[in-house]
Design an enzyme around this catalytic site. Structure first.
Site, PDB file in Angstrom:
ATOM      1  CD1 TRP A 180      35.499  -6.244  59.294  1.00 54.33           C
ATOM      2  CD2 TRP A 180      37.211  -7.013  57.547  1.00 54.33           C
ATOM      3  NE1 TRP A 180      36.161  -5.185  57.954  1.00 54.33           N
ATOM      4  CE2 TRP A 180      37.422  -5.663  56.886  1.00 54.33           C
ATOM      5  CE3 TRP A 180      38.180  -7.850  57.210  1.00 54.33           C
ATOM      6  CZ2 TRP A 180      37.893  -4.933  55.695  1.00 54.33           C
ATOM      7  CZ3 TRP A 180      38.626  -7.204  55.944  1.00 54.33           C
ATOM      8  CH2 TRP A 180      38.822  -6.359  55.223  1.00 54.33           C
ATOM      9  CG  ASP A 181      37.646 -11.858  65.555  1.00 56.99           C
ATOM     10  OD1 ASP A 181      38.646 -13.118  65.209  1.00 56.99           O
ATOM     11  OD2 ASP A 181      36.810 -12.147  66.179  1.00 56.99           O
ATOM     12  CG  MET A 182      34.913 -11.638  59.191  1.00 53.99           C
ATOM     13  SD  MET A 182      33.841 -12.495  59.720  1.00 53.99           S
ATOM     14  CE  MET A 182      32.943 -11.158  59.604  1.00 53.99           C
ATOM     15  CE  LYS A 192      34.899 -15.814  64.049  1.00 56.41           C
ATOM     16  NZ  LYS A 192      35.480 -14.917  64.735  1.00 56.41           N
ATOM     17  CG  ASN A 215      33.522 -10.191  65.900  1.00 54.48           C
ATOM     18  OD1 ASN A 215      32.342 -10.131  66.799  1.00 54.48           O
ATOM     19  ND2 ASN A 215      34.829 -10.437  66.903  1.00 54.48           N
TER      20      ASN A 215
END
Length: 779
Positions: A459-461, A487, A579
């Site tokens: 999740w682009d965390m 995030k 994100n």
């Protein structure tokens, strides 16, 4: 004529609500919209027939809508408004004399007879009364106070920074964003006035990349401020007057392959072995978007030739691919123990052939490489031999690190491996280090501990924020702590010696069901101190009217959504928080004396839809890759469409507030308050200062005077808050977006200044500019 036109409008409303309502029911959603459509249709028919029964039918719609809305969401004005706004406006229209007159004359009554309209009149009064009551409170805010008790009278602020100065991005190596100055207090902050203003001359150009943005926090050393601009100009200005002292342009040029064109700050160093006043006795180090690290004389902006290759260290050295436009440092390096330590940003989701995320420590004087820590090869930290390359596409650190020289530890926030949304085939080291905070030995680069905040991140965390170092009093004594905002909204409070939690962290079940060939982690960590949002439901969908709200409800049910950490999918998944983060690079500010924090949690849902490679359109304008739109992921089996979850009108589909200011006690892990922050003045067609609670990107700063300062929100203001309660105390209009973190300093006469750079942010669309704004109390 008025009745016929109204009947036609109602017929159109009925058609839209009927079709949309049936679609929503098929998807398993609310029956309200279909029922409302039927009542609009019945009202329309009776209006065409000029029958006063239309008013009775419409009264049923008003009362029914009111009852349904209160049942769904209570007395939240901002959620009641889209449900009932259009309906109430037309109720008032139907009560006007020219509508009633036509109906009465058609049925042979006196034109002024109000009796047929009485049920609708009563319904309208009830509706307006509920609306008025809802405006008096806010059921979503947390109203409370942090303790004013000083826990530590002389806290460790990190480093040897004079009280009236600001030497590093977060003022000291600890990154607390806390100043011990207290001339400005909660009692007098409302008197702040503009002291001086400076314009850098570096403005966004038509040919610049979309995210050309000012995110810089200036440094203040002696009588000078040092800052950088999006195109990596380094500038020194007089701290008392704002007059320019010198400017250095590294000529980074324009490269459309860059994802970001920004600079968050420069780094300062005073060489103890060089006599003050000699050339390069004090230096400013400038990271650039063409992968250079340049040493400048702080006195005049001239290059210091003894550093690296004639004043420059070339960060592309050792990279496995040509880094032009695909690797650069956007954040100021850390300077500690005779070293300058730098990470770098890579372009998200362009290709699987990304640069390494290596962290490198160079000799502060010569630029010689001392050690390198590559998460793809974490045990070998000796300088990379000539001719070899670092591990490609290893998790990188694009944000700011913190350092504790007494413990000899560097604390690094790490990102993910590209593609962010595809986890198949990741190495053991990627699985271990992605989206984590790592502690490295300051002298050798060896790993001391790692704390992962997301397992198998899809999740682009990544960790976006500088970890904050502060000593916390616990039941067993004072503990050296690290505060790590994420995030996903968790605040990790860890023992910075060991990485073990001070505030508990628990593993909780997480959604499963990744695409074929990928997997998900069965559990994910959650800190007991968390600002994560509640799970969304259909009732949380929003709009400026019932019609775009209906569209959002339909889209919500069309997407896959299993709560936080819903895996990306081919049908499209709802990612909440998205994100953009609950917290981003602005981090949080910590008062080390009171041991409390102040932050700006933001809530925006995003969508993520995987696209098989065979269906990806050929490269072209707008399809190369970005943080929104089509991310190509060249070399991977899937591309991904990403972006905020918005209505057909471009507004967030989930209900406000989208942004708060918040305070929490770091000893107990308790959130004391959450208050809506910011208005829609600069993000709506009309400049209306409605305090909805808007998103923001940037960070806060706090002072010993009990005041927190924050720009960041998507309206163009700098604001001051009471740290204890979160109440807004002061605001001033900025000439451009204030998506940077403010700082404060004092001059020799004791006068305290608050400074923010206002230049706008390309991704959030705030007004661009090139302003440095300084505020102080009147003489």
């Amino acid at each position: 004529m008025a009745i016929t036109l109204t009947a036609l409008i109602f017929f159109i409303f009925a058609a839209v609500l009927g079709v949309g309502g049936i679609w929503l029911i098929i998807l398993g959603g609310s029956w309200y919209y279909l029922i409302a459509g039927i009542l609009f249709l019945a009202t329309s028919i009776q209006l065409f027939r000029k029958r006063s029964s239309a008013l009775i039918i419409y009264a049923v719609l008003v009362i029914g809508t009111l009852a349904w809305a209160i049942w769904e969401i209570g007395f939240d004005w901002w959620q009641l408004a889209p449900r009932g706004g259009v309906i109430m406006l037309f109720a008032l229209w139907l009560l006007t004399p020219w509508i009633r007159r036509e109906l009465n004359e058609e049925e042979g009554r006196s034109p002024s007879d109000f009796l047929p309209a009485l049920p609708l009149g009563i319904a309208a009064i009830v509706g307006l009364g509920v609306a008025g009551y809802a405006m008096t409170g806010d059921p979503l805010e947390i109203v409370g106070e942090l303790s004013k008790e000083v826990i530590v009278a002389t806290p460790d602020l990190g480093g040897n920074v004079p009280d009236n100065e600001w030497h590093q991005y977060g003022r000291t190596p600890y990154g607390q964003r806390y100043s011990p100055l207290k001339q400005i207090t909660t009692e007098n902050v409302g008197n702040l006035q503009l002291a001086w203003q400076y314009q850098t001359g570096d403005v966004k150009l038509p040919q610049d990349v979309g995210e050309t943005t000012y995110q810089v926090t200036p440094l203040k050393v002696h009588d000078t401020l040092y800052l950088c601009t999006p195109h990596n100009w380094a500038i020194a200005i007089d701290a008392a007057t704002g007059k320019e002292k010198w400017k250095f342009d590294p000529n980074v040029g324009l490269n459309p392959d860059r994802q970001h064109q920004t600079c968050r700050g420069v780094s300062y160093y005073a060489d103890p072995n060089v006599t003050a006043g000699q050339p390069c006795a004090e230096r400013v180090y400038l990271p650039t978007s063409d992968a250079r690290l340049i040493a400048l004389d702080a006195a005049n902006g001239q290059i210091c030739p003894s550093f690296g290759d004639k004043g420059t260290v070339h960060l592309e050295k050792g990279m496995p691919y040509n880094p032009a436009g695909y690797y650069y440092s956007t954040s100021p390096p850390v300077i500690a123990a005779g070293k300058i330590i730098v990470g770098g940003a890579v372009n998200d989701n362009y290709s699987v052939h990304e640069q390494s995320g290596v962290i490198r420590a160079f000799d502060i004087n010569t630029g010689a490489l001392i050690w390198n820590w590559d998460s793809g090869n974490p045990d070998i930290t000796a300088p990379l031999p000539e001719g070899q390359t670092y591990t490609h596409n290893s998790p990188n650190s694009w944000s700011v690190s913190s350092v504790d020289e007494k413990l000899g530890l560097l604390f690094v926030p790490l990102g993910n491996q590209t593609p962010d949304q595809l986890g198949a085939g990741r190495s053991e080291n990627v699985e271990k280090f992605s989206s984590s905070i790592v502690a490295l030995d300051l002298n050798s680069g060896q790993l001391r501990w790692v704390r992962q905040t997301v397992h198998h991140d899809l999740w682009d965390m990544d960790i976006p924020a500088q970890p904050v170092l502060v000593d916390i009093n616990t039941a067993t004594g004072s503990v050296p702590a690290l505060v790590g905002p994420t995030k996903q909204g968790d605040i990790y409070v860890l023992n910075r010696r060991t990485g073990e939690p001070i505030i508990p962290v628990n593993e909780v079940p997480a959604p499963t069901g990744a695409i074929e060939g990928d997997s998900t982690s069965p559990t994910q960590p959650v800190s007991d101190l968390t600002f994560m949002p509640q799970r969304l439901t259909g009732k949380d969908m929003w709009g400026v009217s019932m019609f775009d709200q209906l569209a959002c409800r339909v889209e919500f049910l069309r997407l896959r959504y299993d709560g936080r950490y819903t895996p990306p999918s081919l049908q499209g998944s709802l990612i909440y928080p998205g994100n953009f983060g609950v917290f981003n690079w602005g981090s949080v500010a910590v008062d080390p004396a009171r041991q409390v924090m102040f932050g700006m949690p933001t809530y925006l849902a995003f969508t993520s839809r995987l696209v098989p490679r065979a269906e990806v359109p050929p490269p072209g304008a707008g399809t190369k890759g970005s943080e929104q739109g089509l991310n190509r992921n060249e070399g991977a089996p899937y591309a991904v469409y990403m972006g905020p979850f918005v209505s057909p009108l471009g507004l967030p589909c989930q209900a406000p507030p989208w942004g708060y200011v918040a305070g929490a006690d770091l000893r107990t892990g308790k959130i004391a308050y959450k208050r809506r922050n910011g208005t829609v003045r600069d993000s709506s067609p009309l400049p209306l200062p409605f305090k909805v609670g808007v998103p923001g990107i940037g960070g806060p700063m706090i002072t010993a005077g009990g005041v927190a300062f924050l720009g960041a929100a998507v309206d163009d203001y700098l604001r001051a808050y009471d740290l204890t309660s979160g109440k807004q105390l002061w605001e001033t209009r900025l000439p451009a977006g204030g998506q940077s973190t403010p700082m404060t300093y004092a001059l020799a006469d004791g006068k305290q200044y608050v400074v923010i750079v206002a230049g706008g942010h390309g991704s959030v669309g705030t007004k661009p500019g090139d302003y440095v704004m300084a505020y102080a109390l009147p003489k």
